[in-house]
Design a protein around this motif. Structure first.
Motif, PDB file in Angstrom:
ATOM      1  N   TYR A 133       0.869  -1.178   0.000  1.00 45.45           N
ATOM      2  CA  TYR A 133       0.000   0.000   0.000  1.00 45.45           C
ATOM      3  C   TYR A 133       0.900   1.220   0.000  1.00 45.45           C
ATOM      4  CZ  TYR A 133      -3.924   3.056   1.364  1.00 45.45           C
ATOM      5  OH  TYR A 133      -4.890   4.036   1.397  1.00 45.45           O
ATOM      6  N   TYR A 143       0.390   4.466   1.106  1.00 52.73           N
ATOM      7  CA  TYR A 143       0.322   5.344   2.276  1.00 52.73           C
ATOM      8  C   TYR A 143       0.663   6.795   1.944  1.00 52.73           C
ATOM      9  CZ  TYR A 143       0.023   1.012   4.938  1.00 52.73           C
ATOM     10  OH  TYR A 143      -0.372  -0.199   5.427  1.00 52.73           O
ATOM     11  N   ASP A 189      -3.770   9.349  -0.644  1.00 47.64           N
ATOM     12  CA  ASP A 189      -4.536   8.122  -0.395  1.00 47.64           C
ATOM     13  C   ASP A 189      -5.260   8.199   0.940  1.00 47.64           C
ATOM     14  OD1 ASP A 189      -3.683   6.908  -2.781  1.00 47.64           O
ATOM     15  OD2 ASP A 189      -1.834   6.218  -1.825  1.00 47.64           O
TER      16      ASP A 189
END
Length: 284
Positions: A75, A77, A81
């Protein structure tokens, strides 16, 4: 003091892009979105909670990678986001307008929200111990190392003792964070293998606005609050901050003073709200 395990058990779930996000939604009044710092979680606000829920509807998530929310390694981060997740949560709750209180990392996300097109109207914003981009002075050397190429390897060396010393370095000399609170914060940091994503979270330092960009981010009324003993805030003397006699964590070190500043700013000098706050201070 509210037990952190009770706090965690009372969380609600929000699912976004395959992630489970834990959040709290409590109180009545104008919506106040609380965005925690890093490393941290929604539990960071526990001391402010009883002083503000009588005057505001408080919404505070565990941001992805933090607290009891999912912490996937795959992910990005990025601040954008995180901001998109927050907007989706507010839309899920039917929120059309809110004010923001952001600490540290949460201030960076809040500033991102101000520069993101959405249908949610954002009013007054309070930035607590906000860091600035483009300057390593706003980060401790251990944070810089974790955000560097060896961060993933170094994250395995973090212990509860090292984390405690990190908190001591950033807190004020006259407002120490209790050992029990340090232990609670450590447990939430480690939950769901959280240490492994900490280096990715710290990459946000490359996305933060510069000081001049921060002051011109929007036309929203903005309040900056900094701790006089915060080693990361000593460069902010010219930004018009309100100074409180704490370190980097005013919400943990002097919650009563901070609650008063937030109430005055987000509700105005309303006699009724001030009476409620005074009763809380007196234990009534």
């Amino acid at each position: 003091m509210l037990n952190p395990n009770i706090w965690r058990s009372q969380q609600r779930d929000f699912h976004w892009q395959g992630l489970r996000i834990g959040f709290h939604d409590e109180g009545q009044g104008p919506v106040l979105l609380l965005l925690h710092g890093l490393p941290g979680s929604s539990w960071d606000w526990y001391r402010l909670w009883p002083m503000l829920t009588g005057q505001f509807r408080l919404i505070c998530p565990d941001l992805p990678g933090c607290g009891d929310s999912d912490k996937p390694t795959e992910y990005s981060y990025r601040l954008n986001d995180q901001a998109q997740m927050v907007l989706a949560l507010l839309a899920h709750l039917g929120i059309e307008q809110c004010q923001i209180v952001g600490h540290d990392y949460g201030a960076g996300i809040g500033m991102q929200l101000l520069n993101t097109d959405s249908n949610i109207r954002i009013g007054r914003c309070s930035w607590i111990s906000a860091r600035r981009g483009g300057d390593a002075r706003y980060f401790l050397w251990r944070e810089l190392w974790l955000a560097g190429p060896l961060g993933q390897l170094l994250s395995h060396c973090i212990s509860e003792g090292l984390y405690g010393r990190y908190l001591e370095t950033l807190s004020g000399p006259f407002t120490p964070i209790s050992s029990q609170t340090r232990q609670d914060l450590w447990q939430l940091l480690c939950a769901h293998q959280g240490l492994q994503v900490l280096p990715q979270l710290l990459h946000y330092r490359y996305e933060l606005p510069l000081s001049s960009e921060t002051s011109m981010a929007s036309n929203n009324a903005q309040q900056f609050i900094d701790g006089e003993y915060d080693p990361l805030s000593r460069h902010n003397r010219s930004n018009g901050s309100l100074w409180i006699k704490t370190g980097h964590f005013p919400h943990l070190e002097d919650a009563e003073h901070l609650a008063m500043l937030l109430t005055e700013f987000h509700r105005g000098h309303d006699a009724g709200s001030q009476a409620v706050f005074q009763n809380l201070r007196n234990g009534e």
